[in-house]
Design an enzyme around this catalytic site. Structure first.
Site, PDB file in Angstrom:
ATOM      1  N   CYS A 141      34.077   4.346  -3.898  1.00  0.00           N
ATOM      2  CA  CYS A 141      32.670   4.668  -3.663  1.00  0.00           C
ATOM      3  C   CYS A 141      32.109   4.139  -2.346  1.00  0.00           C
ATOM      4  CB  CYS A 141      31.779   4.287  -4.843  1.00  0.00           C
ATOM      5  SG  CYS A 141      32.460   3.148  -6.007  1.00  0.00           S
ATOM      6  N   ARG A 146      44.315  -2.683  -7.784  1.00  0.00           N
ATOM      7  CA  ARG A 146      43.693  -3.703  -8.637  1.00  0.00           C
ATOM      8  C   ARG A 146      44.756  -4.670  -9.129  1.00  0.00           C
ATOM      9  NH1 ARG A 146      39.534   0.126 -11.762  1.00  0.00           N
ATOM     10  NH2 ARG A 146      38.656   1.057  -9.873  1.00  0.00           N
ATOM     11  N   GLN A 154      42.901   7.965  -7.931  1.00  0.00           N
ATOM     12  CA  GLN A 154      41.932   8.619  -8.798  1.00  0.00           C
ATOM     13  C   GLN A 154      41.647  10.028  -8.299  1.00  0.00           C
ATOM     14  OE1 GLN A 154      38.732   5.813  -8.106  1.00  0.00           O
ATOM     15  NE2 GLN A 154      39.137   4.839 -10.081  1.00  0.00           N
ATOM     16  N   ASP A 178      38.977  11.332  -7.644  1.00  0.00           N
ATOM     17  CA  ASP A 178      37.645  10.753  -7.548  1.00  0.00           C
ATOM     18  C   ASP A 178      36.664  11.671  -6.827  1.00  0.00           C
ATOM     19  OD1 ASP A 178      35.850   8.790  -7.999  1.00  0.00           O
ATOM     20  OD2 ASP A 178      36.696   7.315  -6.626  1.00  0.00           O
ATOM     21  N   HIS A 229      32.202  11.559  -5.605  1.00  0.00           N
ATOM     22  CA  HIS A 229      30.866  11.007  -5.715  1.00  0.00           C
ATOM     23  C   HIS A 229      29.866  12.077  -5.361  1.00  0.00           C
ATOM     24  CE1 HIS A 229      33.512   7.523  -5.383  1.00  0.00           C
ATOM     25  NE2 HIS A 229      32.701   7.049  -6.301  1.00  0.00           N
ATOM     26  N   LYS A 237      27.096   7.090 -19.264  1.00  0.00           N
ATOM     27  CA  LYS A 237      28.364   7.701 -18.857  1.00  0.00           C
ATOM     28  C   LYS A 237      28.945   8.548 -19.976  1.00  0.00           C
ATOM     29  CE  LYS A 237      31.164   3.879 -20.513  1.00  0.00           C
ATOM     30  NZ  LYS A 237      32.370   3.093 -20.340  1.00  0.00           N
ATOM     31  N   HIS A 261      29.406   9.220 -10.315  1.00  0.00           N
ATOM     32  CA  HIS A 261      30.837   8.974 -10.086  1.00  0.00           C
ATOM     33  C   HIS A 261      31.574   9.782 -11.118  1.00  0.00           C
ATOM     34  CE1 HIS A 261      29.939   4.924  -8.208  1.00  0.00           C
ATOM     35  NE2 HIS A 261      28.848   5.146  -8.913  1.00  0.00           N
TER      36      HIS A 261
END
Length: 677
Positions: A371, A400, A418, A420, A422, A505, A551
């Site tokens: 992000c 991570r 991911q 991913d 945004h 979420k 997200h």
RNA sequence: GCUCUUGUAGCUCAGGGGUAGAGCACUUCCUUGGUAAGGAAGAGGUCACGGGUUCAAAUCCCGUCAAGAGCUCCA
């Protein structure tokens, strides 16, 4: 014998484990976004992992009485197990023996270390107890009588002992004053137990000891470590066998096993724990999936971007990732100049370590999420309300530092990519954007035949004040999520208190073909990061407004998603996803030339095809191709070379007759294009 | 992270204080075949890594690394 008494301190208020792992098999991995900002004094992994329900409420006697028949049977079988262990090892100290999802366990502290070699003897002893058909007899006693029995070592034992039943003494103290205390007896085995039980040990006919592992007493690492013997039980032999077969099936589908057999990915000690090396065939699967997803992202008006794998520490100070959650990240990369400066100032290793921990250093961080980079892309232009929504997508790789014990296969790793994106939008656009996200999920899971999934809508807990943002906005966002979930046409549950603190979420939980659930991705509304980064757009009123961020990583990570797909398909990917789609099998080397022509025709059409040029007989070539789970095998001999045809064999449907080369090509190309199952 | 278990050939695994084993895969040769294993020969291993015990360690002990399972669905 190990003396656990010394180490064993009674705990009045057991500390709940922060992260509990309920699922059998593979743990969930909803650690997709974490645009947190509040300085929780907790490790980052806590936020990445599912939150535990707070301390589990002790079950009331009423609730226990509602135990299902199967649970009752399993709990009784746990007593049979304990009876057998007490017979074999009279010094055994038992703790708890509840029914669990797929069976039961009993925790025991014992001088002897139980290994699988002991299982036959334990099972023999259990069979004897079953054969004796002892009555499970409930006896209500007073607290002092119970304590007396425990002091005599008589609880969870076959007779009096020199040593008290120490875990039972502790468990007694957990029982509320006003609650009735009971023991259950089967034969000479007496145990503190609220029940309920089946009438007789003879009811526990179909059981099996599954494994032995260790567990902390009451799950608290400061308590002694016990041996946990797992078993399972069913009303009859047939059900037990069916269960064992299903376990065997799951074992065969294990993506770690299939991944190795099919040469999809590799994890190498020399590279590091939890770091996936995608081999050529696995990379093909992933690439196909990414192409598929990208195709739909373009249709939905996303813009794809690329960003680096690292960023300055300051960026993550702004976003809130650092230093509060440093424990779950790879340590920062300290700039050479900065390091030199520190050395010149006389900063020692210890101080450096402290400064790293406190975040007072300059350097870079392997990105724990995408992000901040996407936010910086958004901020690199001025935005009018006319530009919104801005949808930035990236197959973004993040790092991570998971605890080593959490790692496993492709589903729990330290570096993952991911799917991913945004979305920066106005509040009014939130609902439509969420619907778009769900639409994509529906298309992708539908194409893959994963119809059996559910949706969890995580809402805020109305009684809590831990949430950031304006309550009115929350109401709006929650309504939007709820409404979007409803349009999905699939089951969804609303779970108050499951929202992130920065916004509500949606989580997706898919079920694979043998019924196991996997948490994949989420869609999350975020009011927090736009605030922290001071995002703005110019509205129709010519004033600056704060956008809302969404997200979304509907499939979580490519690693986990492909891992799930491997198990879902048991390695038999649909043709469009198969690393090798067609293999040509010449009957003898006389037909290699024609095989080469067929190969060229198919390759030209974009089909992933190879020729088996070995001198094996065709039976062996077929066997190999079957084991490699290749969708189409083309057998080629004199007849085919003569007529310019191929004899088609499908891995599941077997011999499918012959077909002209071009006709087969067109058919398989159409199958691939349509991404049929 | 903690506990237990495991680590032997590319894979699946046997063995075990005194020349390192099998099957599959691999290489070569024979075989040229019709829908799930044709035959023979060969090559391949510091027995995860580092220490220790021993005349001798792959084997026993300690440590490290890695993998797997488990870490309250409470008497």
């Amino acid at each position: 014998m190990r003396d656990t008494t010394a180490a064993f301190k009674l705990q009045k208020t057991p500390v709940p484990r922060a992260v509990r792992r309920k699922e059998v098999g593979f743990p969930p991995l909803p650690r997709i976004f974490c645009p947190f900002s509040l300085p929780f004094p907790r490790p980052l992994s806590f936020l990445f992992a599912p939150m535990a329900d707070d301390a589990k409420q002790r079950k009331t006697l009423d609730e226990r009485a509602q135990m299902s028949d199967l649970e009752r049977l399993r709990h009784s079988t746990a007593h049979v197990l304990a009876t057998a262990i007490a017979k074999l090892w009279p010094d055994a100290q038992f703790a708890a023996g509840p029914p669990v999802e797929n069976g039961f366990y009993y925790d025991v502290d014992l001088g002897h270390r139980i290994t699988p070699d002991d299982f036959p003897a334990i099972e023999e002893e259990m069979k004897r107890v079953v054969k004796e058909n002892q009555v499970f007899e409930r006896v209500t006693i007073s607290r002092s009588e119970a304590l007396d029995l425990a002091q005599r070592g008589r609880l969870a034992a076959l007779g009096d002992r020199e040593v008290p039943s120490r875990f039972k003494i502790d468990l007694l103290q957990d029982i509320p004053e006003d609650e009735e205390i009971s023991i259950f007896r089967n034969g000479d085995f007496w145990d503190l137990c609220a029940g309920p039980h089946v009438p007789r040990t003879g009811n526990c006919k179909a059981f099996k000891i599954m494994s032995v592992a260790s567990a902390f007493y009451k799950g608290d690492a400061s308590n002694p470590q016990l041996q946990r013997v797992y078993g399972t039980a069913f009303p009859n032999r047939a059900d037990l066998d069916a269960h064992l077969e299903q376990l065997e099936e799951a074992r065969k589908r294990d993506h770690r096993r299939v991944g190795r057999e099919m040469d999809l990915f590799h994890i190498d000690e020399a590279v590091g724990q939890g770091l996936i090396l995608w081999k050529p065939k696995g990379a093909l699967v992933r690439q196909e999936l990414q192409d598929f997803i990208s195709e739909h992202l373009r249709r939905q008006g996303y813009s794809q971007v690329f960003t680096p794998h690292i960023g300055k520490l300051d960026l993550y100070r702004t976003s809130g990732h650092f230093p509060y959650y440093a424990d779950s990240q790879y340590p920062p990369i300290v700039e050479r100049e900065h390091l030199k400066k520190l050395a010149d100032e006389g900063c020692g290793c210890g101080e450096l370590s402290n400064r790293l921990a406190s975040g007072e250093i300059d350097g870079f961080l392997l990105k724990p999420m995408n992000c901040p980079h996407h936010i910086k892309i958004f901020q690199s232009n001025h935005h009018s309300y006319r530009d919104l929504p801005v949808r930035l997508a990236e197959f973004g790789t993040v790092y991570r530092w998971e605890q080593s014990g959490e790692l496993g296969g492709m589903t729990r790793v330290r570096c993952f990519t991911q799917d991913d994106a945004h979305l920066f939008c106005t509040e009014d656009q939130v609902a439509a954007e969420i619907r778009g996200c769900l639409e994509l999920v529906k298309i992708v899971l539908g194409t893959l035949g994963m119809q059996d999934y559910r949706v969890r809508v995580g809402l805020r807990d109305p009684d809590s004040s831990k949430y950031v943002g304006d309550p009115a906005k929350w109401d709006k966002a929650e309504a939007a999520l709820r409404e979007a979930a409803a349009t999905l046409g699939t089951a969804f549950t609303e779970e108050p208190g499951e929202a992130a603190f920065y916004g509500p979420k949606i989580d997706f939980v898919v079920k694979d073909v043998i019924g196991r659930e996997w948490q994949l991705g989420t869609v999350q509304v975020d009011y927090n990061l736009p605030e922290r980064f001071q995002l703005s757009y110019i509205g129709a009123d010519n004033q600056a407004h704060r956008p809302v961020m969404i997200h979304r990583a509907p499939f979580g990570s490519m690693e986990r998603f492909v891992g799930v797909l491997i198990e879902h398909f048991a390695g038999k990917f649909p043709t469009w996803l198969s690393p090798e789609q067609v293999r040509v099998l010449p009957i003898s080397e006389k037909f290699l030339d024609f095989a080469g022509e067929v190969e060229a025709v198919l390759r030209e059409a974009g089909v992933r095809v190879t020729v088996d040029r070995s001198d094996d007989k065709v039976g062996a070539k077929i066997r190999l191709a079957q084991l490699d789970k290749i969708p189409y095998m083309l057998v080629i001999g004199a007849r085919e070379a003569e007529s310019q045809e191929v004899s088609v064999r499908h891995r599941d449907r077997g011999d499918a007759g012959s077909s002209p080369v071009l006709a087969f090509r067109d058919q398989v190309v159409a199958e691939i294009r349509s991404r049929s199952l």
